[in-house]
Write a protein that holds these residues in place. Structure first.
Motif, PDB file in Angstrom:
ATOM      1  N   ARG A   1      -0.977  12.416   1.641  1.00  0.00           N
ATOM      2  CA  ARG A   1      -0.692  11.015   1.320  1.00  0.00           C
ATOM      3  C   ARG A   1      -1.693  10.091   2.015  1.00  0.00           C
ATOM      4  N   PHE A   2      -2.085  10.458   3.234  1.00  0.00           N
ATOM      5  CA  PHE A   2      -3.048   9.639   3.964  1.00  0.00           C
ATOM      6  C   PHE A   2      -4.368   9.564   3.202  1.00  0.00           C
ATOM      7  N   HIS A   3      -4.815  10.675   2.645  1.00  0.00           N
ATOM      8  CA  HIS A   3      -6.059  10.665   1.886  1.00  0.00           C
ATOM      9  C   HIS A   3      -5.887   9.974   0.534  1.00  0.00           C
ATOM     10  N   GLN A   4      -4.695  10.041  -0.048  1.00  0.00           N
ATOM     11  CA  GLN A   4      -4.434   9.284  -1.274  1.00  0.00           C
ATOM     12  C   GLN A   4      -4.573   7.788  -1.009  1.00  0.00           C
ATOM     13  N   LEU A   5      -4.088   7.359   0.150  1.00  0.00           N
ATOM     14  CA  LEU A   5      -4.202   5.947   0.509  1.00  0.00           C
ATOM     15  C   LEU A   5      -5.667   5.542   0.668  1.00  0.00           C
TER      16      LEU A   5
ATOM     17  N   LEU B   1       0.823  -1.211   0.000  1.00  0.00           N
ATOM     18  CA  LEU B   1       0.000   0.000   0.000  1.00  0.00           C
ATOM     19  C   LEU B   1       0.856   1.259   0.000  1.00  0.00           C
ATOM     20  N   ALA B   2       1.959   1.234   0.743  1.00  0.00           N
ATOM     21  CA  ALA B   2       2.854   2.393   0.744  1.00  0.00           C
ATOM     22  C   ALA B   2       3.425   2.640  -0.639  1.00  0.00           C
ATOM     23  N   LEU B   3       3.853   1.592  -1.310  1.00  0.00           N
ATOM     24  CA  LEU B   3       4.395   1.725  -2.669  1.00  0.00           C
ATOM     25  C   LEU B   3       3.327   2.244  -3.627  1.00  0.00           C
ATOM     26  N   ARG B   4       2.142   1.692  -3.525  1.00  0.00           N
ATOM     27  CA  ARG B   4       1.063   2.122  -4.418  1.00  0.00           C
ATOM     28  C   ARG B   4       0.682   3.578  -4.148  1.00  0.00           C
ATOM     29  N   ALA B   5       0.661   3.955  -2.877  1.00  0.00           N
ATOM     30  CA  ALA B   5       0.310   5.337  -2.546  1.00  0.00           C
ATOM     31  C   ALA B   5       1.344   6.325  -3.065  1.00  0.00           C
ATOM     32  N   LEU B   6       2.581   5.850  -3.291  1.00  0.00           N
ATOM     33  CA  LEU B   6       3.631   6.703  -3.855  1.00  0.00           C
ATOM     34  C   LEU B   6       3.702   6.602  -5.377  1.00  0.00           C
ATOM     35  N   GLY B   7       2.755   5.884  -5.962  1.00  0.00           N
ATOM     36  CA  GLY B   7       2.647   5.842  -7.421  1.00  0.00           C
ATOM     37  C   GLY B   7       3.414   4.745  -8.106  1.00  0.00           C
ATOM     38  N   VAL B   8       4.002   3.805  -7.364  1.00  0.00           N
ATOM     39  CA  VAL B   8       4.753   2.718  -7.990  1.00  0.00           C
ATOM     40  C   VAL B   8       3.790   1.821  -8.760  1.00  0.00           C
ATOM     41  N   GLY B   9       4.043   1.678 -10.050  1.00  0.00           N
ATOM     42  CA  GLY B   9       3.242   0.802 -10.888  1.00  0.00           C
ATOM     43  C   GLY B   9       1.948   1.397 -11.388  1.00  0.00           C
ATOM     44  N   SER B  10       1.683   2.658 -11.081  1.00  0.00           N
ATOM     45  CA  SER B  10       0.383   3.220 -11.458  1.00  0.00           C
ATOM     46  C   SER B  10       0.360   3.813 -12.865  1.00  0.00           C
TER      47      SER B  10
END
Length: 441
Positions: free
Chosen positions: A280-284, A118-127
């Motif tokens: 970032r919390f709301h992005q998650l 989830l941390a990686l996804r929230a930082l845009g990895v793979g998106s």
């Protein structure tokens, strides 16, 4: 709830402290905690509806908790559990360093591994796979293998750095040798927007401040994996002369924790993420809530977790005290070296106690002997230095990580709760050393 100072951890059949711990006071506290949510119905509700349901029930049933068990597992609650009680070795003075909160927000999830994902996804990895090159995610070649696999799963590009070399400070002990090497990371030329994923492993802490500064300078994002380091951090003296505890990950974009079945704070499964960034919390939330939580930690797990939190500091202190005793044994006599640093300004949370053998054969021999006394121990992680160039980038030498992969052994944290662990291991080392001398003769 507190555990009496003379409380003994009940042993498992192997003769070492059982895990989860079998302590009457804790067992009763967990039973009461679970009973409360069984009574008020939280056990069968979605986390996002629990608070509303309880608030409605409280109007008609005096005494019903208006705050759901999930809402109790906040960043403030978790970090307050990491208050440090340290004893000054010179004066015998007991110091309490209050935990900072630093405005971090917490999100519970199903495991430590899902927290990393989830941390990686929230930082845009793979998106944005179709529109740009895979995001570089820099991590140590010696790391929990699940981190590497999660990066691959999301379509990121693992970029491997090395670990610090061992550095002998006293006989049979090194103060370094496990944490990601800052010079190695500095040599990596990943573009802005890359992610640095740093794990705090086996009771050793990476230099969070230096890593955060590096990420700031290079416009990288930082994830600190504290799944093995719940309650760890550093103590600094503030302007008022008071000790202040700074938990690991205080400046990271995301910090992850695990409450898995083997972890020092456990509810069988579960994990958490923390961030100081409201954005970032709301992005998650946009990733996880669909609208129900896709990676939930159940109310029953929360209920089992909460009574353990006040004991974190005490248990970590016991483990650190016994780890120090283990580090002072004559490991050199069996061809090994302990890895431990007793810096009083660094608060450790040893999940494993690490020992480096001179070669793979020595590791096998020492492990076999330690298992004869049924010590919970095993090999360290297998390094990713051998992964193919198709799967990862290796822009820097990975010699130290390779050494750890071939030669590191680790002692489990539950053994560190035994008050006689150092004496039992010391006797075993004498037996090993004696057998080695007989063979050499």
């Amino acid at each position: 709830m507190t555990v009496p100072a003379n409380e003994r951890f009940e042993d498992a059949p192997d003769g070492w402290p059982a895990w989860p711990p079998r302590i009457p006071e804790l067992t009763h506290a967990i039973s009461d905690s679970v009973a409360r949510i069984l009574q008020d119905g939280q056990w069968g509700t979605y986390p996002e509806t629990t608070a509303k349901t309880l608030a409605e029930a409280a109007r008609n049933q005096p005494g019903v908790h208006e705050t759901g068990v999930h809402q109790q597992c906040t960043a403030e609650t978790v970090e307050a559990a990491c208050q440090i009680v340290e004893t000054d070795r010179r004066g015998g003075r007991s110091n309490v360093a209050e935990a900072t909160n630093a405005g971090r927000r917490a999100r519970l999830c199903s495991s430590g591994t899902s927290a990393i994902e989830l941390a990686l996804r929230a930082l845009g990895v793979g998106s944005h796979k179709s529109s740009r090159q895979a995001t570089d995610v820099i991590l140590s070649a010696y790391d929990y293998p699940g981190n590497f696999r999660t990066i691959e799963l999301l379509g990121g590009r693992p970029v491997l750095c090395d670990t610090d070399p061992v550095a002998t400070s006293i006989q049979s002990c090194s103060v370094t040798g496990l944490t990601p090497s800052l010079p190695s990371i500095e040599s990596i030329q990943s573009p802005p927007g890359s992610v640095l994923l740093v794990s705090h492993l086996h009771g050793q802490l990476a230099d969070s401040t230096a890593l955060a500064n590096l990420c700031s300078d290079r416009d990288w994002m930082l994830i600190e994996d504290a799944c093995q380091a719940f309650g760890a951090g550093t103590i600094e003296i503030n302007a008022a002369g008071e000790d202040v505890f700074h938990p690991v990950g205080e400046r990271a974009d995301w910090t992850t924790y695990s409450f898995g079945g083997s972890k020092p704070v456990t509810c069988g499964n579960g994990g958490a993420l923390m961030t100081p960034s409201e954005k970032r919390f709301h992005q998650l939330r946009g990733i996880v809530d669909r609208p129900s939580d896709t990676f939930p930690m159940s109310p029953l797990q929360c209920a089992a977790l909460l009574p353990q939190l006040p004991l974190v500091s005490r248990w970590n202190a016991i483990r650190c005290e016994n780890a120090l005793k283990l580090s002072q044994l004559d490991w050199e006599s069996v061809g090994c070296m302990a890895i431990w640093d007793d810096n009083p300004a660094v608060i450790r949370a040893p999940y494993k106690f690490p020992v480096l053998a001179q070669d793979a054969e020595t590791r096998s021999r020492v492990l076999a002997a330690l298992k004869q006394i049924q010590l919970p121990c095993g090999e360290g992680f297998r390094s990713m230095h051998r992964t193919s160039d198709r799967r990862s980038s290796k822009p820097v030498p990975l010699d130290n990580a390779e050494i750890l992969s071939d030669r590191l052994l680790v002692v489990d944290h539950r053994a560190l709760l035994a008050d006689d662990v150092a004496d039992r291991v010391k006797a075993c080392l004498r037996t090993i050393a004696g057998g080695s001398r007989i063979r050499s003769d």
